[in-house]
Design a protein around this motif. Structure first.
Motif, mmCIF file in Angstrom:
data_model
loop_
_atom_site.group_PDB
_atom_site.id
_atom_site.type_symbol
_atom_site.label_atom_id
_atom_site.label_comp_id
_atom_site.label_asym_id
_atom_site.label_seq_id
_atom_site.Cartn_x
_atom_site.Cartn_y
_atom_site.Cartn_z
ATOM 1 N N THR A 1 21.589 56.264 53.658
ATOM 2 C CA THR A 1 20.491 55.306 53.861
ATOM 3 C C THR A 1 20.494 54.675 55.243
ATOM 4 O OG1 THR A 1 21.812 53.490 52.966
ATOM 5 C CG2 THR A 1 20.437 54.716 51.402
ATOM 6 N N THR A 2 21.431 55.039 56.099
ATOM 7 C CA THR A 2 21.603 54.313 57.365
ATOM 8 C C THR A 2 21.179 55.119 58.585
ATOM 9 O OG1 THR A 2 23.924 55.018 57.349
ATOM 10 C CG2 THR A 2 23.430 52.798 56.531
ATOM 11 N N GLU B 1 14.740 53.934 52.429
ATOM 12 C CA GLU B 1 14.136 54.977 51.593
ATOM 13 C C GLU B 1 13.740 56.189 52.438
ATOM 14 O OE1 GLU B 1 12.044 52.238 48.121
ATOM 15 O OE2 GLU B 1 11.101 52.412 50.095
ATOM 16 N N SER B 2 13.212 55.941 53.627
ATOM 17 C CA SER B 2 12.815 57.048 54.499
ATOM 18 C C SER B 2 14.036 57.805 55.008
ATOM 19 C CB SER B 2 11.990 56.512 55.673
ATOM 20 O OG SER B 2 10.769 55.954 55.215
ATOM 21 N N GLY C 1 13.000 52.492 63.365
ATOM 22 C CA GLY C 1 14.406 52.150 63.562
ATOM 23 C C GLY C 1 14.661 51.551 64.924
ATOM 24 N N ALA C 2 14.007 52.080 65.962
ATOM 25 C CA ALA C 2 14.162 51.523 67.309
ATOM 26 C C ALA C 2 13.536 50.139 67.408
ATOM 27 C CB ALA C 2 13.534 52.465 68.334
ATOM 28 N N THR D 1 13.196 42.141 55.225
ATOM 29 C CA THR D 1 11.894 42.389 55.845
ATOM 30 C C THR D 1 11.859 43.701 56.612
ATOM 31 O OG1 THR D 1 11.493 40.012 56.082
ATOM 32 C CG2 THR D 1 10.177 41.499 57.465
ATOM 33 N N CYS D 2 12.879 43.934 57.432
ATOM 34 C CA CYS D 2 12.838 45.045 58.390
ATOM 35 C C CYS D 2 13.473 46.333 57.891
ATOM 36 C CB CYS D 2 13.534 44.625 59.684
ATOM 37 S SG CYS D 2 12.793 43.204 60.507
ATOM 38 N N ILE D 3 14.472 46.239 57.029
ATOM 39 C CA ILE D 3 15.255 47.414 56.675
ATOM 40 C C ILE D 3 14.928 47.932 55.277
ATOM 41 C CG2 ILE D 3 17.564 48.387 56.522
ATOM 42 C CD1 ILE D 3 16.733 47.404 59.331
ATOM 43 N N THR D 4 14.995 47.076 54.281
ATOM 44 C CA THR D 4 14.726 47.529 52.905
ATOM 45 C C THR D 4 13.313 47.193 52.449
ATOM 46 O OG1 THR D 4 15.610 45.488 51.939
ATOM 47 C CG2 THR D 4 17.165 47.298 52.293
ATOM 48 N N GLY D 5 12.562 46.476 53.265
ATOM 49 C CA GLY D 5 11.190 46.129 52.918
ATOM 50 C C GLY D 5 10.190 46.997 53.660
ATOM 51 N N ASN D 6 8.913 46.847 53.291
ATOM 52 C CA ASN D 6 7.864 47.638 53.948
ATOM 53 C C ASN D 6 6.723 46.762 54.457
ATOM 54 O OD1 ASN D 6 6.691 46.902 51.551
ATOM 55 N ND2 ASN D 6 5.987 48.952 50.985
#
Length: 482
Positions: free
Chosen positions: A309-310, A361-362, A386-387, A448-453
């Motif tokens: 996931t990372t 997820e992506s 990611g950037a 907000t940024c990592i696991t959210g959309n």
């Protein structure tokens, strides 16, 4: 395992693999199903045309496939094996040669990613390997492995398949040193495709600057040397793949004009900018992925999907730092850096700004459809989003601590605790290090940024204000950075 490669006709690589000290009734031989750096199944076995196995007395042994890329040999008392097979390498110049494929022409050059075509004996990945090339004596070899004559030497199978090579009589080598690390920019195709305006001294200056900036960030380099294996095509192209002490860069120029005589003029400036961008990105991978590696990828399982996931850390942070290091080292000025930043912003916000899947997820779904456009508004790019979220974290830390802390501190801790000892990190490990540097849990950031959309325009602009920048949309809905 000892490999020998021969090319007698274009595109066909003949391979002999010798395996000694065989015991038991059967032995399974495996060809990788994927390659590190591209997290999708690629099924290299589909390029294998013939496959035969012989014992130490050259007697054929029964062999059958047990999976799509695994062969089981009935040993019949054999103590050593010779495996003969061939691999059909892809055709150059037709958008099929990339930084993860192979190409062979007996009169021109060889470009080989051993992971495409080197089988291994089950349970023997950690044994020393050698690879001998049947090439003309006057050809040069560009590779990160040590060699004796035309034989490449690897400590184990992992090292072998993480060391692509180019062999040719037209290789150009540009050497420089960065903080004591011997670096070489190898270029195949300079004579045919690169414009005269390509300046060796400029390459040395610019590559030295961004290489030293990256080494200074971490305080050390994981390897004693590094090799940029560059292939220049006659068509527009841009691709790179990281390896432990090398990278393959495949580039091609955009054509600007065609004169009255039909001569094409390549965009030399654009090609050089592409070279700098992909080279800086791939060099950063020497720390981030090659050594700072997700726990799920340590060690690699070449037979199946390795879900994790990372990838927003592995590729997103690397994408952010690739251009940032060019700016920090003075290779890019403010205008050039903001131009590259705008490209990343546009690729996310104009294409996937309202996508349903989060970064985690992506990352997981890279193995499903991560490298194609897919259905609209489904997934985000671990590279582009990611950037962006890496930049947001960097700006947040710099603003909170008045530039006394930054994403640099996160990366240094990842290196010291996971990369240098080479033990693999988890999502929770990364989150804990970010919280440690920030001196707060950072739940808002990860939710907000990592696991959210949720859309990121508003929180991004709040942080961009710290450096005097702002994103908006024009009348056509396109992203503008000002």
């Amino acid at each position: 395992m000892q490999y020998a490669l021969t090319v007698t006709s274009p595109h066909v690589i003949d391979i002999t693999c010798r395996i000694d000290q065989i015991t038991g009734k059967t032995l399974d031989l495996q060809l990788p199903a994927w390659r590190p750096g591209r997290y999708e199944l690629q099924h290299f076995a589909k390029n294998v045309r013939r496959f035969a196995v012989f014992d130490q007395d050259d007697r054929p042994l029964p062999v059958r496939k047990v999976t799509r890329d695994r062969w089981r040999v009935q040993l019949n008392g054999a103590t050593s094996l010779r495996v003969d097979y061939d691999y059909f390498a892809l055709v150059a110049g037709e958008h099929r040669l990339d930084a993860g494929s192979s190409y062979a022409d007996p009169t021109h050059f060889w470009y080989v990613n051993p992971i495409n075509l080197c089988i291994y004996a089950d349970g023997r990945l950690n044994e020393p390997c050698s690879l001998t090339l049947d090439i003309p004596d006057h050809w040069d070899i560009a590779c990160g492995l040590p060699r004796e004559g035309r034989t490449l030497l690897a400590s184990d199978y992992h090292a072998l398949v993480d060391s692509p090579f180019i062999a040719s009589d037209t290789l150009q080598a540009i050497r420089y040193e960065a903080r004591g690390v011997a670096c070489t920019v190898w270029i195949q195709g300079w004579h045919y495709y690169l414009p005269p305006s390509f300046d060796r001294e400029q390459i040395i200056r610019d590559f030295t600057r961004f290489s030293e900036a990256q080494i200074d960030l971490f305080g050390e380099f994981p390897q004693p040397d590094y090799h940029f294996l560059t292939i220049v095509l006659p068509v527009a192209y841009y691709h790179g793949v990281e390896h432990r002490n090398s990278t393959v860069l495949v580039l091609g120029p955009e054509v600007e004009t065609i004169d009255a005589d039909g001569n094409k003029t390549a965009d030399a400036a654009g090609l050089y900018t592409d070279l700098l961008g992909v080279a800086s990105h791939e060099l950063f991978h020497t720390w981030n992925v090659c050594r700072i590696r997700p726990a799920e990828l340590l060690p690699y399982d070449y037979t199946r999907e390795n879900y994790f996931t990372t990838c927003f850390v592995a590729e997103g942070i690397t994408t952010y730092y690739g251009d940032l290091m060019l700016h920090r080292s003075g290779v890019f000025d403010d205008v050039a850096y903001q131009k590259e930043l705008l490209v990343i912003l546009k690729r996310h916000f104009e294409v996937a700004g309202r996508a349903a899947l989060s970064l985690t997820e992506s990352s997981w779904d890279l193995w499903l459809d991560g490298y194609v456009r897919g259905v609209p508004d489904r997934k985000v790019s671990v590279y582009h989003k990611g950037a962006i979220v890496s930049m947001m974290l960097d700006l947040y830390l710099r603003r909170k601590f008045a530039n006394a802390r930054s994403l640099d501190d996160v990366m240094r801790l990842l290196w010291q605790r996971f990369g240098k000892p080479f033990i693999g990190y988890t999502y929770d490990d990364y989150r804990a290090i970010v919280a440690e540097v920030a001196e707060e849990p950072m739940d808002w950031y990860f939710d907000t940024c990592i696991t959210g959309n949720a859309p990121l325009e508003a929180p991004l602009n709040e942080l961009l204000a710290f450096i005097g920048l702002h994103i908006t949309r024009d009348a056509d809905g396109l992203i503008v950075l000002s």
